[in-house]
Design a protein around this motif. Structure first.
Motif, PDB file in Angstrom:
ATOM      1  N   LEU A 183       0.457  19.641   4.133  1.00  0.00           N
ATOM      2  CA  LEU A 183       1.465  18.797   4.770  1.00  0.00           C
ATOM      3  C   LEU A 183       2.468  19.756   5.418  1.00  0.00           C
ATOM      4  CD1 LEU A 183       2.355  16.288   1.873  1.00  0.00           C
ATOM      5  CD2 LEU A 183       0.465  16.162   3.512  1.00  0.00           C
ATOM      6  N   VAL A 184       2.965  19.368   6.591  1.00  0.00           N
ATOM      7  CA  VAL A 184       3.988  20.199   7.230  1.00  0.00           C
ATOM      8  C   VAL A 184       4.967  19.306   7.987  1.00  0.00           C
ATOM      9  CG1 VAL A 184       2.701  20.620   9.399  1.00  0.00           C
ATOM     10  CG2 VAL A 184       4.341  22.330   8.585  1.00  0.00           C
ATOM     11  N   ASP A 185       6.225  19.743   8.035  1.00  0.00           N
ATOM     12  CA  ASP A 185       7.176  19.136   8.966  1.00  0.00           C
ATOM     13  C   ASP A 185       8.010  20.279   9.563  1.00  0.00           C
ATOM     14  OD1 ASP A 185       9.068  19.790   7.061  1.00  0.00           O
ATOM     15  OD2 ASP A 185       9.521  17.721   6.478  1.00  0.00           O
ATOM     16  N   ASP A 186       9.175  19.992  10.105  1.00  0.00           N
ATOM     17  CA  ASP A 186       9.929  21.071  10.750  1.00  0.00           C
ATOM     18  C   ASP A 186      10.417  22.123   9.757  1.00  0.00           C
ATOM     19  OD1 ASP A 186       9.530  19.722  13.060  1.00  0.00           O
ATOM     20  OD2 ASP A 186      11.572  18.948  13.255  1.00  0.00           O
ATOM     21  N   ASP A 187      10.484  21.750   8.469  1.00  0.00           N
ATOM     22  CA  ASP A 187      11.069  22.656   7.482  1.00  0.00           C
ATOM     23  C   ASP A 187      10.104  23.134   6.410  1.00  0.00           C
ATOM     24  OD1 ASP A 187      13.665  22.138   8.597  1.00  0.00           O
ATOM     25  OD2 ASP A 187      13.552  20.173   7.615  1.00  0.00           O
ATOM     26  N   ARG A 188       9.179  22.252   6.021  1.00  0.00           N
ATOM     27  CA  ARG A 188       8.398  22.536   4.816  1.00  0.00           C
ATOM     28  C   ARG A 188       6.900  22.593   5.073  1.00  0.00           C
ATOM     29  NH1 ARG A 188       9.821  18.519   0.204  1.00  0.00           N
ATOM     30  NH2 ARG A 188       9.715  16.957   1.830  1.00  0.00           N
ATOM     31  N   LEU A 189       6.233  23.431   4.298  1.00  0.00           N
ATOM     32  CA  LEU A 189       4.780  23.568   4.342  1.00  0.00           C
ATOM     33  C   LEU A 189       4.313  23.386   2.895  1.00  0.00           C
ATOM     34  CD1 LEU A 189       2.331  24.461   6.101  1.00  0.00           C
ATOM     35  CD2 LEU A 189       2.920  26.819   5.530  1.00  0.00           C
ATOM     36  N   ILE A 190       3.503  22.344   2.649  1.00  0.00           N
ATOM     37  CA  ILE A 190       3.177  21.986   1.271  1.00  0.00           C
ATOM     38  C   ILE A 190       1.666  21.969   1.076  1.00  0.00           C
ATOM     39  CG2 ILE A 190       3.545  20.265  -0.552  1.00  0.00           C
ATOM     40  CD1 ILE A 190       5.831  19.109   1.206  1.00  0.00           C
ATOM     41  N   THR A 191       1.200  22.558  -0.019  1.00  0.00           N
ATOM     42  CA  THR A 191      -0.221  22.493  -0.362  1.00  0.00           C
ATOM     43  C   THR A 191      -0.367  22.545  -1.880  1.00  0.00           C
ATOM     44  OG1 THR A 191      -2.404  23.355   0.275  1.00  0.00           O
ATOM     45  CG2 THR A 191      -0.734  24.993  -0.284  1.00  0.00           C
ATOM     46  N   ARG A 192      -1.523  22.121  -2.350  1.00  0.00           N
ATOM     47  CA  ARG A 192      -1.779  22.053  -3.797  1.00  0.00           C
ATOM     48  C   ARG A 192      -1.746  23.454  -4.409  1.00  0.00           C
ATOM     49  NH1 ARG A 192      -3.945  22.150  -8.486  1.00  0.00           N
ATOM     50  NH2 ARG A 192      -4.979  20.325  -9.397  1.00  0.00           N
ATOM     51  N   GLN A 193      -1.131  23.597  -5.578  1.00  0.00           N
ATOM     52  CA  GLN A 193      -1.117  24.895  -6.266  1.00  0.00           C
ATOM     53  C   GLN A 193      -2.530  25.252  -6.709  1.00  0.00           C
ATOM     54  OE1 GLN A 193      -0.271  22.124  -7.853  1.00  0.00           O
ATOM     55  NE2 GLN A 193      -0.806  22.231 -10.021  1.00  0.00           N
ATOM     56  N   LEU A 194      -2.804  26.556  -6.783  1.00  0.00           N
ATOM     57  CA  LEU A 194      -4.148  27.008  -7.146  1.00  0.00           C
ATOM     58  C   LEU A 194      -4.448  26.760  -8.625  1.00  0.00           C
ATOM     59  CD1 LEU A 194      -4.286  30.479  -5.327  1.00  0.00           C
ATOM     60  CD2 LEU A 194      -5.309  28.324  -4.566  1.00  0.00           C
ATOM     61  N   ASP A 195      -5.662  26.345  -8.893  1.00  0.00           N
ATOM     62  CA  ASP A 195      -6.231  26.403 -10.237  1.00  0.00           C
ATOM     63  C   ASP A 195      -7.743  26.478 -10.039  1.00  0.00           C
ATOM     64  OD1 ASP A 195      -7.153  23.838  -9.735  1.00  0.00           O
ATOM     65  OD2 ASP A 195      -5.655  22.859 -10.986  1.00  0.00           O
ATOM     66  N   GLU A 196      -8.518  26.348 -11.097  1.00  0.00           N
ATOM     67  CA  GLU A 196      -9.970  26.571 -10.949  1.00  0.00           C
ATOM     68  C   GLU A 196     -10.693  25.387 -10.326  1.00  0.00           C
ATOM     69  OE1 GLU A 196     -11.965  28.190 -14.289  1.00  0.00           O
ATOM     70  OE2 GLU A 196     -10.729  29.997 -14.171  1.00  0.00           O
ATOM     71  N   SER A 197      -9.984  24.294 -10.048  1.00  0.00           N
ATOM     72  CA  SER A 197     -10.668  23.065  -9.660  1.00  0.00           C
ATOM     73  C   SER A 197     -11.051  22.991  -8.183  1.00  0.00           C
ATOM     74  CB  SER A 197      -9.805  21.847 -10.021  1.00  0.00           C
ATOM     75  OG  SER A 197      -8.657  21.810  -9.201  1.00  0.00           O
ATOM     76  N   PHE A 198     -10.569  23.919  -7.360  1.00  0.00           N
ATOM     77  CA  PHE A 198     -10.931  23.856  -5.932  1.00  0.00           C
ATOM     78  C   PHE A 198     -10.969  25.251  -5.332  1.00  0.00           C
ATOM     79  CE2 PHE A 198      -6.368  23.911  -5.921  1.00  0.00           C
ATOM     80  CZ  PHE A 198      -5.961  24.427  -4.706  1.00  0.00           C
ATOM     81  N   LEU A 199     -11.504  25.349  -4.114  1.00  0.00           N
ATOM     82  CA  LEU A 199     -11.739  26.667  -3.517  1.00  0.00           C
ATOM     83  C   LEU A 199     -10.431  27.311  -3.045  1.00  0.00           C
ATOM     84  CD1 LEU A 199     -14.412  28.301  -2.945  1.00  0.00           C
ATOM     85  CD2 LEU A 199     -13.946  27.805  -0.552  1.00  0.00           C
TER      86      LEU A 199
END
Ligand code: PLP
Length: 337
Positions: A223-239
């Motif tokens: 997700l992104v807007d003019d201020d923030r860039l958001i993504t799921r934190q890393l764990d073993e469940s995804f690449l």
């Protein structure tokens, strides 16, 4: 040569490959590329029955000055070693995989299309023990090889707003195998992906098992807007996408506040009313999402068109890929060709 932009992604191949055979815990590589050729296999080969296979996907890009460079070679080598280890096969030295990739790219360099095309590189490991009783035994013989494919756009139609279907019940893979790049993960995601395409016109499925958004079938999710860039934190469940990491690094340097954290479907739905959504991956690069299908409901992301922040980040990434920006992070490996 067939135009890679008019052929399906990954359907064209260079005419050379590198191969190392594994036996007794040791990989034997001749030290040079050889002609691309078919394999002959025992019908009881381990990989054909018990799925002992994994791979990587990275790219070499023709640079603006005409030279050739591989993007984030060492990160892909490390992920390949991690995948091979999770399949319980002998893990090759990083140097071997690295050399085999460089040799394969240099031998196929003439197949590299100009940007925005690239040479997609596919290191592959298969277990070749001829034993159909070896379901619970790792393959102690195998073959590591690298092939190359001249590619254009991963999503037909170039940079266009994608439609993604949010899947909250069927997982993409198992929690402990999410970070392994094994073929089994992709075949497991195939059914839900084909269904979402047929029923909702979706380009990809966004897996959000138990309302926990992780990734799509072939890319990471932002997700992104003019201020923030958001993504799921890393764990073993995804690449752990290499592009995901590149986007985070570039985004932070561009002044975005980066958040790596859990994402719910409700937040995504609310975000779509004012923010932007995109996918990241070696094949997808940075791909804008225009519509999210939640349940049976298509939700438009903004006005449904690629957003300005998404395009800005895509541009920042592509200019590093093709050598238009300085290589501040040491991501490019120059090769001959
Ligand atoms: C399931 C999945 N997630 C994420 C990615 C993105 O990873 P990367 O950026 O390393 O290509 C890919 C593509 O390789 C993928 O297949």
């Amino acid at each position: 040569m067939t135009d890679p932009f008019s052929a399906p992604f990954g359907s064209l191949f260079g005419d050379q490959m590198t191969i190392a055979n594994l036996a007794d815990g040791t990989y034997a590589y001749s030290g040079a590329a050889q002609p691309f050729e078919n394999f002959s296999m025992h019908p009881g080969t381990h990989v054909l029955h018990y799925g002992s296979a994994c791979f990587e996907g990275l790219k070499a890009h023709r640079q603006s000055d005409g030279t050739l460079a591989i993007f984030r070679l060492d990160d892909h080598v490390e992920r390949m070693r991690q995948s091979i280890g999770r399949l319980r096969m002998a893990v090759p030295e990083a140097d071997l995989i690295r050399t085999m990739i460089v040799d394969a790219v240099e031998a196929n360099a003439s197949f590299t299309p100009d940007a925005p095309g690239s040479l997609y590189i596919r290191p592959t490991m298969i277990g070749t023990t001829p034993n159909i009783g070896a379901a619970a035994v790792p393959s102690d013989v195998g073959m590591l090889y690298v092939i190359c494919s001249p590619v254009g756009d991963y999503f037909a139609g170039g940079v266009r707003p994608l439609t993604i279907y949010v899947e909250t019940s069927i997982p993409r893979t198992t929690p402990q195998f999410g970070m392994v790049k094994s073929g089994a993960n992709y075949v497991m995601a195939l059914g839900p992906t084909l269904d979402a395409k047929a029923e909702h016109g979706a380009d990809q499925v966004l897996f959000a098992t138990g309302n926990d958004i992780t990734e799509t079938g072939a890319s990471n999710f932002f997700l992104v807007d003019d201020d923030r860039l958001i993504t799921r934190q890393l764990d073993e469940s995804f690449l752990h996408g290499v592009t995901r990491n590149s986007v985070i690094e570039l985004g932070a340097a561009m002044g975005y506040e980066v958040e790596e954290r859990a994402l719910s479907v409700a937040e995504l739905s609310e975000w779509a009313s004012h923010g932007e959504v995109f996918l990241s991956g070696t094949a997808a690069v940075v791909a804008p999402v225009g519509t999210i299908v939640i349940g049976d409901e298509p939700v438009s992301v903004g006005d449904g068109q690629p957003g300005k922040n998404t395009l800005k980040i895509r541009e920042a990434l592509t200019s590093v890929l093709v050598g238009d920006s300085p290589d501040d992070h040491g991501w490019r490996t120059a090769v001959k060709g």
